[in-house]
Write a protein that holds these residues in place. Structure first.
Motif, short mmCIF file in Angstrom:
data_model
loop_
_atom_site.label_atom_id
_atom_site.label_comp_id
_atom_site.label_asym_id
_atom_site.label_seq_id
_atom_site.Cartn_x
_atom_site.Cartn_y
_atom_site.Cartn_z
N ILE A 130 0.83 -1.21 0.00
CA ILE A 130 0.00 0.00 0.00
C ILE A 130 0.86 1.27 0.00
O ILE A 130 0.47 2.30 -0.56
CB ILE A 130 -1.02 0.00 1.17
CG1 ILE A 130 -2.10 1.05 0.93
CG2 ILE A 130 -0.37 0.19 2.52
CD1 ILE A 130 -2.88 0.89 -0.34
N SER A 168 11.60 0.17 7.82
CA SER A 168 11.01 -1.11 7.43
C SER A 168 12.09 -2.15 7.56
O SER A 168 13.27 -1.84 7.39
CB SER A 168 10.55 -1.00 5.97
OG SER A 168 9.41 -1.78 5.73
N ARG A 169 11.67 -3.39 7.87
CA ARG A 169 12.70 -4.43 8.06
C ARG A 169 13.38 -4.78 6.74
O ARG A 169 14.55 -5.08 6.69
CB ARG A 169 12.06 -5.66 8.70
CG ARG A 169 11.48 -5.37 10.08
CD ARG A 169 10.54 -6.46 10.49
NE ARG A 169 9.62 -6.78 9.41
CZ ARG A 169 8.84 -7.84 9.35
NH1 ARG A 169 8.86 -8.70 10.33
NH2 ARG A 169 8.03 -8.03 8.33
N HIS A 170 12.61 -4.76 5.65
CA HIS A 170 13.17 -5.13 4.34
C HIS A 170 12.97 -4.02 3.31
O HIS A 170 13.86 -3.75 2.51
CB HIS A 170 12.51 -6.41 3.81
CG HIS A 170 12.50 -7.53 4.79
ND1 HIS A 170 11.44 -7.80 5.62
CD2 HIS A 170 13.47 -8.44 5.09
CE1 HIS A 170 11.72 -8.84 6.38
NE2 HIS A 170 12.96 -9.25 6.09
N GLY A 171 11.80 -3.41 3.29
CA GLY A 171 11.46 -2.45 2.24
C GLY A 171 12.28 -1.16 2.37
O GLY A 171 12.72 -0.80 3.46
N ARG A 186 0.96 -2.61 14.78
CA ARG A 186 0.97 -1.15 14.70
C ARG A 186 1.05 -0.45 16.06
O ARG A 186 1.65 0.61 16.18
CB ARG A 186 -0.29 -0.70 13.95
CG ARG A 186 0.04 0.40 12.98
CD ARG A 186 -1.14 0.74 12.12
NE ARG A 186 -1.27 -0.13 10.99
CZ ARG A 186 -2.43 -0.51 10.47
NH1 ARG A 186 -3.56 -0.11 11.00
NH2 ARG A 186 -2.46 -1.29 9.42
N LYS A 200 -5.73 1.73 7.60
CA LYS A 200 -6.89 0.98 8.07
C LYS A 200 -6.57 -0.51 8.09
O LYS A 200 -5.75 -0.94 7.29
CB LYS A 200 -8.13 1.24 7.21
CG LYS A 200 -7.96 1.01 5.71
CD LYS A 200 -7.75 -0.34 5.11
CE LYS A 200 -8.59 -1.49 5.51
NZ LYS A 200 -8.31 -2.68 4.60
N ASP A 203 -10.74 -7.58 6.23
CA ASP A 203 -9.75 -6.57 5.80
C ASP A 203 -10.33 -5.74 4.65
O ASP A 203 -10.36 -4.51 4.75
CB ASP A 203 -8.41 -7.22 5.43
CG ASP A 203 -7.42 -6.16 4.93
OD1 ASP A 203 -6.87 -5.42 5.76
OD2 ASP A 203 -7.27 -6.03 3.70
P1 NAP Z 1 2.03 -5.80 3.21
O1 NAP Z 1 2.66 -5.31 1.95
O2 NAP Z 1 1.89 -7.28 3.42
O3 NAP Z 1 2.74 -5.22 4.52
C1 NAP Z 1 3.27 -3.94 4.60
C2 NAP Z 1 4.65 -4.01 5.22
O4 NAP Z 1 4.56 -4.18 6.63
C3 NAP Z 1 5.48 -5.20 4.76
O5 NAP Z 1 6.07 -4.97 3.51
C4 NAP Z 1 6.49 -5.35 5.87
O6 NAP Z 1 7.63 -4.56 5.59
C5 NAP Z 1 5.75 -4.80 7.09
N1 NAP Z 1 5.42 -5.92 7.97
C6 NAP Z 1 4.89 -7.09 7.63
N2 NAP Z 1 4.80 -7.90 8.69
C7 NAP Z 1 5.31 -7.19 9.72
C8 NAP Z 1 5.55 -7.49 11.08
N3 NAP Z 1 5.28 -8.69 11.58
N4 NAP Z 1 6.08 -6.53 11.86
C9 NAP Z 1 6.40 -5.33 11.36
N5 NAP Z 1 6.24 -5.01 10.06
C10 NAP Z 1 5.70 -5.94 9.26
O7 NAP Z 1 0.58 -5.18 3.40
P2 NAP Z 1 -0.17 -4.00 2.64
O8 NAP Z 1 -1.01 -4.59 1.59
O9 NAP Z 1 0.75 -2.90 2.33
O10 NAP Z 1 -1.17 -3.58 3.82
C11 NAP Z 1 -0.74 -2.88 4.96
C12 NAP Z 1 -1.93 -2.18 5.59
O11 NAP Z 1 -2.53 -1.34 4.61
C13 NAP Z 1 -3.03 -3.16 6.04
O12 NAP Z 1 -3.60 -2.72 7.24
C14 NAP Z 1 -4.05 -3.10 4.90
O13 NAP Z 1 -5.37 -3.34 5.36
C15 NAP Z 1 -3.91 -1.65 4.46
N6 NAP Z 1 -4.32 -1.43 3.06
C16 NAP Z 1 -3.86 -2.26 2.06
C17 NAP Z 1 -4.33 -2.09 0.77
C18 NAP Z 1 -3.86 -2.95 -0.38
O14 NAP Z 1 -4.39 -2.81 -1.49
N7 NAP Z 1 -2.89 -3.81 -0.21
C19 NAP Z 1 -5.26 -1.07 0.48
C20 NAP Z 1 -5.64 -0.20 1.51
C21 NAP Z 1 -5.17 -0.41 2.80
P3 NAP Z 1 9.09 -5.03 6.15
O15 NAP Z 1 9.16 -6.52 5.97
O16 NAP Z 1 10.03 -4.27 5.27
O17 NAP Z 1 9.12 -4.61 7.58
#
Ligand code: NAP
Length: 308
Positions: free
Chosen positions: A14, A36-39, A72, A90, A168
């Motif tokens: 996101i 971020s841990r990786h990004g 979070r 969210k 979600d």
């Molecule tokens: P994601 O790519 O799976 O996760 C975002 C980042 O969070 C990961 O790249 C990771 O970065 C970090 N992360 C993952 N697990 C973690 C952990 N255990 N501890 C700390 N950091 C961690 O997810 P996303 O799709 O971006 O969604 C993130 C949030 O945005 C969610 O709440 C989702 O509901 C919301 N959202 C998503 C979308 C969508 O289309 N994807 C749309 C609107 C809102 P590192 O490994 O680099 O730390």
């Protein structure tokens, strides 16, 4: 405003899809760091953890927290304790109580906390709210059915406890419904379908009503292949209102009433700057409360295992 020094935490899908372009297009912000841990985000300082980032870059004024909801709260506490305004993706957290705690902490420290609900900023949501305010609603049906393999490939956190599963995306529908209805609603029954190998539901339905006896049903399903549905249909005294495509398009009795290009994240960042400037927070927990109620009230069905 002279410009807010912003940092982003949890660099994933996101952030890349929405936060970075929205921030780049808004002159109220200067993106100064990421954690971020990786990004990583190109062209700014990157850190492996929020602690490191906050101590290395004291000029940060606000932080957007975009990691999954289960992780979070500790990051938000660190940011608020360091005197930063906080934008929460969210859903704002894994529980109602932890977000209430953050709101109290922000308030005590004179900081702004923003529990963002991007779908509320979809182009036709305001037009739908105005339409419903001027008529009597006979019934409403919410259908949020999508293919989890297409939209959330290999996202393990979403299937873990606190990841909300089908809620979600479903909470996006609830954020719209709770914005467009003229009165608060409450759940009266729910069914949650859990794959036998997962801790979060793959499908759910919730029946709601309100003080006037509204007939409202929401159906969420992640097993949808083919056409994807993000629709809210209301039968009203002024005709059948269809708010479709996740709030992007509004029609009444088949006639298009409102459609505009999508601008959800630019509007979220505009709102965040506005509340910082006004010294306020914006924390509406209603959509998360309805999900919590569904978990409390819901009948649980165990269904076929899900594998990505
Ligand atoms: P994601 O790519 O799976 O996760 C975002 C980042 O969070 C990961 O790249 C990771 O970065 C970090 N992360 C993952 N697990 C973690 C952990 N255990 N501890 C700390 N950091 C961690 O997810 P996303 O799709 O971006 O969604 C993130 C949030 O945005 C969610 O709440 C989702 O509901 C919301 N959202 C998503 C979308 C969508 O289309 N994807 C749309 C609107 C809102 P590192 O490994 O680099 O730390």
């Amino acid at each position: 405003m002279s410009g807010i020094n912003l940092a982003i935490v949890g660099i994933g899908k996101i952030v890349r899809d929405q936060h970075l372009p929205a921030v780049a297009g808004n002159g109220d912000y200067r993106l100064v760091a990421a954690a971020s841990r990786h990004g990583k985000v190109e062209g700014i300082d990157n850190f492996a953890s929020i602690e490191e980032m906050l101590s290395a870059v004291p000029s940060i004024q606000a932080v957007s927290l975009c990691m999954p909801p289960q992780y979070r709260y500790p990051a938000a506490v660190k940011a608020l304790a360091a005197g930063k305004h906080v934008f929460l993706e969210k859903p704002p957290g894994a529980t109602l109580s932890e977000v209430a705690d953050l709101a109290a902490l922000a308030d005590a420290n004179g900081l702004s906390l923003f529990a963002s609900w991007h779908s509320r900023y979809a182009p036709a949501v305001e037009a739908a709210r105005q339409f419903l305010a001027g008529t009597r609603i006979r019934s409403m049906r919410v259908t949020w059915k999508e293919d989890v393999r297409q939209w959330h490939p290999n996202q393990e956190w979403i299937w873990q406890a606190g990841g909300l599963g089908v809620f979600d995306p479903g909470i996006n529908a609830l954020s719209i419904v709770t914005r467009i209805l003229p009165r608060p609603v409450f759940a009266t029954a729910a069914t949650l379908e859990f794959p036998e190998n997962r801790d979060a539901p793959i499908a759910a339905s919730i029946d709601f009503t309100d003080a006037s006896g509204l007939d409202l049903r929401a159906e969420f399903d992640w097993r949808q292949t083919g056409r994807q549905s993000w629709d809210i249909v209301a039968r009203t005294d002024a005709g059948e209102m269809v708010l479709s495509e996740g709030g992007a398009r509004l029609s009444v009795d088949g006639k298009l009433v409102h459609e505009q290009p999508e601008q959800e994240y630019p509007l979220l960042y505009r709102r965040f700057a506005e509340i910082i400037k006004a010294g306020q927070s914006d924390v509406d927990l209603t959509p998360l409360r309805h999900v919590a109620d569904a978990f409390m009230l819901g009948r649980r069905k165990i269904v076929e295992a899900f594998h990505d």
